[in-house]
Design an enzyme around this catalytic site. Structure first.
Site, PDB file in Angstrom:
ATOM      1  CB  SER A 146     -12.548  -1.350   0.625  1.00 34.89           C
ATOM      2  OG  SER A 146     -13.016  -0.280   1.398  1.00 34.89           O
ATOM      3  CB  THR A 187      -6.078   0.525  -6.544  1.00 30.30           C
ATOM      4  OG1 THR A 187      -6.995   1.491  -7.040  1.00 30.30           O
ATOM      5  CG2 THR A 187      -5.564   0.982  -5.194  1.00 30.30           C
ATOM      6  N   GLY A 243     -13.703  -1.999  -6.936  1.00 28.96           N
ATOM      7  CA  GLY A 243     -15.034  -1.505  -6.555  1.00 28.96           C
ATOM      8  C   GLY A 243     -15.047  -0.600  -5.341  1.00 28.96           C
ATOM      9  N   GLY A 244     -13.889  -0.088  -4.913  1.00 27.70           N
ATOM     10  CA  GLY A 244     -13.875   0.851  -3.792  1.00 27.70           C
ATOM     11  C   GLY A 244     -14.576   0.273  -2.580  1.00 27.70           C
ATOM     12  CG  ASP A 291      -8.609   5.125  -0.269  1.00 33.76           C
ATOM     13  OD1 ASP A 291      -9.756   5.555  -0.487  1.00 33.76           O
ATOM     14  OD2 ASP A 291      -8.130   4.167  -0.899  1.00 33.76           O
ATOM     15  CG  ASN A 331      -8.355   6.215  -4.574  1.00 33.72           C
ATOM     16  OD1 ASN A 331      -9.172   5.342  -4.325  1.00 33.72           O
ATOM     17  ND2 ASN A 331      -8.479   7.435  -4.118  1.00 33.72           N
ATOM     18  NE  ARG A 345      -4.137   1.764   0.940  1.00 32.74           N
ATOM     19  CZ  ARG A 345      -5.144   2.078   0.139  1.00 32.74           C
ATOM     20  NH1 ARG A 345      -5.173   1.669  -1.120  1.00 32.74           N
ATOM     21  NH2 ARG A 345      -6.159   2.781   0.595  1.00 32.74           N
ATOM     22  CB  THR A 393      -9.361  -1.039  -7.416  1.00 28.54           C
ATOM     23  OG1 THR A 393      -9.336   0.196  -6.710  1.00 28.54           O
ATOM     24  CG2 THR A 393      -8.503  -2.057  -6.710  1.00 28.54           C
TER      25      THR A 393
END
Ligand code: GLY
Length: 584
Positions: A464, A410, A484-485, A434, A412, A100, A392
């Site tokens: 997520s 992703t 899909g966030g 985020d 974002n 991340r 993503t």
């Protein structure tokens, strides 16, 4: 090669194989030697080729990750970050790689607020300040070194070729270029990569052309990315250092700098992958492994499964109002906890054990009423101690040695910040959105957050993303995940329920209409395909029901005995599951 799904995929002159079962409408691909599923047929082909050449699932996944950075530029990436679950056959263990992005050292808690403490619209999504320190290159090269078997240069070669020789833009990608044009054309360095001069326009160099002289790529045209090819070659030669130090790092920092420096060379140089323990749950005897914090995905997926285990869903049936009601109620409770407790575990204490405990889930589900929707404003986090972006992406791979990869990564939002680092071809993320810019202020996905997810230098924003590997009797069974966030967690949940409770094959599981609730805002989002009388039953229970665009683009692979199955979500015609036959 065997391939599934997708009109675009089918035009690629490959055989579409179906397997026969009198009860099933949708059928996964099947093969005996391994399986790759991703959102872009060219990237799935890259992964299948690597398996065919003797690479393992991790080699194939790394090659797919680099290839998607070329052929799926709105989500695949070098300038973003993500999470990878690796099931290693040799050790019979599952590892969770966290690559991340991190907040740069110059980031502050109030950086997206004005003098009166209000969130400045757009600053956390479409400016140089929205960019967090990218983790993808560190993550993919780490995975290759730790668990792969082929040299890194072999895994990058297909991506380099796709960038250098170009690839044919699909109708889906052409539409994305056109929809996001106004964000992309703001940046001279981005114009150079994703725009063309109109035939009769004034003579200008791309980066300086006025908008009226430019056009985006159309379906059927070939997109070449020579700068990106050069960047990929540098990584092939020097590994992650080629990206995080030297010329490429300097270009990233310089592109983002105007009067201030949102990111420094040392931010890039200090970026590190974190190895974490996967979060584990058991759902009706199946072991479910997923990503721990700083993703909220795994924790809340297992929390919801624990709550739902107490209900006889298979009796209620897939798509029934009762099943949908229970999914919505458990999601409402889980997302309320998400806003309160979840953040980067290196900075805040996340009560992961409590959130994923069956005892806590039983306490929460005891308050779920079978015939009545709860009001979200009456729900607060328990004592556990529309924006239409889907940008993503996920890919899943299995090989015949028993290795499995489930990876979600992703930028974002669609094309991230929209900023290409000058001369590198690398699109940069806007993952700073985020974080919670201010407690109680929704982010681009309408998600609320608290101080656990406040901005701090070096911290990872809450996610997520929910890559999942499921084991049956200790053996790999299914790997799945989706973009899909905020909707990622509920989408993956429904794939698990469809395969376990409703005994669907993976293609059927992906095809079912989906539903989503996230506590706030308080409505039940559904896809087209839920029947009007079911919707009426849900309204009778007190749900506000809204039919909205589709959710998720799931990529699933499965092993049963000696056979592999693959399915790519029919919601994206560009995706494909491609299998290889066993070489014996
Ligand atoms: N950027 C979306 C997520 O990480 O959940």
């Amino acid at each position: 090669m065997l391939i599934s799904q997708g009109v675009f995929a089918q035009s690629e002159n490959v055989a579409v194989t179906r397997y026969d079962n009198a009860l099933e409408i949708f059928h996964p691909v099947r093969a005996s030697g391994g399986m790759v599923a991703s959102e872009q047929v060219l990237a799935s082909q890259v992964g299948a080729d690597i398996l065919q050449q003797g690479g393992n699932a991790i080699d194939a996944a790394v090659a797919v990750g680099f290839a998607l950075a070329v052929v799926l530029p709105n989500a695949g990436n070098l300038g973003g970050g993500g999470f990878m679950l690796v099931r290693e056959a040799k050790s019979a263990s599952t590892y969770a790689l966290d690559f991340r992005e991190t907040a740069p050292s110059a980031a502050t808690r109030e950086m997206f607020l004005n003098d009166s403490g209000q969130v400045i619209p757009g600053k956390s999504t479409r400016t140089p300040y929205s960019v967090a320190v990218p983790g993808t290159v560190a993550g993919l090269t780490f995975a290759a070194k730790q668990y792969g078997s082929l040299p890194l240069a072999r895994l990058l070669a297909p991506a380099i070729k796709l960038a250098e020789d170009g690839f044919i833009v699909s109708p889906v990608l052409a539409q994305q270029f056109s929809l996001q044009r106004k964000h992309l054309e703001r940046w001279p360095s981005t114009k150079e990569v994703f725009f063309k001069r109109l035939p009769d326009s004034v003579d200008c160099i791309l980066s300086e052309c006025p908008s009226s002289s430019l056009t985006t790529y159309s379906a059927g045209e070939r997109l070449l990315q020579p700068d990106l090819a050069r960047t990929l070659r540098t990584i092939a030669r020097l590994g992650a250092d080629g990206f995080y130090k030297g010329e490429i790092a300097k270009r990233i920092v310089d592109t983002l700098s105007s009067t201030t420096r949102p990111m420094s060379l040392s931010d890039l140089e200090q970026y590190r992958v974190a190895q974490r323990e996967p979060v584990k749950g058991i759902y009706r005897g199946v072991e479910v492994l997923s990503m721990p914090a700083p993703s909220s995905g795994g924790v809340h997926l297992i929390q919801m499964l624990n709550m739902l285990e107490g209900f006889p869903l298979s009796e209620y049936g897939a798509g029934s109002a009762q099943t949908i009601h229970l999914i919505a109620e458990s999601a409402r409770l889980a997302y309320a906890d998400r806003a309160e407790y979840l953040g980067d575990p290196d900075f805040v204490k996340v009560p992961q054990r409590g959130l994923t405990s069956k005892v806590y889930a039983n306490r929460l589900s005891a308050n779920i009423q079978q015939n009545r929707a709860t009001l979200s404003k009456q729900v607060r986090a328990g004592p556990a101690g529309d924006f239409e972006s889907e940008q993503t992406t996920h890919f899943s791979v299995m090989d015949r040695m028993g290795n499995v990869v489930s990876c979600t990564y992703t930028l974002n939002l669609n094309f991230g910040s929209g900023i290409v680092a000058r001369g590198t071809g690398v699109l940069l993320n806007n993952e700073m959105d985020d974080f919670s810019a201010k407690p109680g202020a929704p982010n681009a996905f309408g998600l609320l957050g608290g101080s656990a997810n406040a901005i701090e230098p070096g911290k990872r924003p809450l996610s997520s993303m929910s890559p999942v590997i499921m084991l049956k009797d200790g053996q790999p069974w299914i790997a799945t995940g989706t973009p899909g966030g905020a909707r990622i967690i509920t989408t993956v949940l429904q794939i698990i329920l469809n395969t376990i409770d409703f005994k669907m094959n993976i293609a059927e599981a992906l095809s079912m209409p989906r539903v989503h609730h996230q506590w706030m805002p308080d409505y039940l989002r559904i896809e087209r395909g839920i029947s009007p009388d079911t919707i009426q039953l849900l309204k009778d229970k007190g749900h506000e029901v809204r039919v909205m665009p589709t959710m998720g683009r799931v990529q699933t692979v499965q092993q049963q005995g000696h056979m592999f199955f693959g399915a790519s979500d029919p919601r994206n015609p560009d995706g494909a599951a491609i299998g290889i036959e066993s070489m014996q």
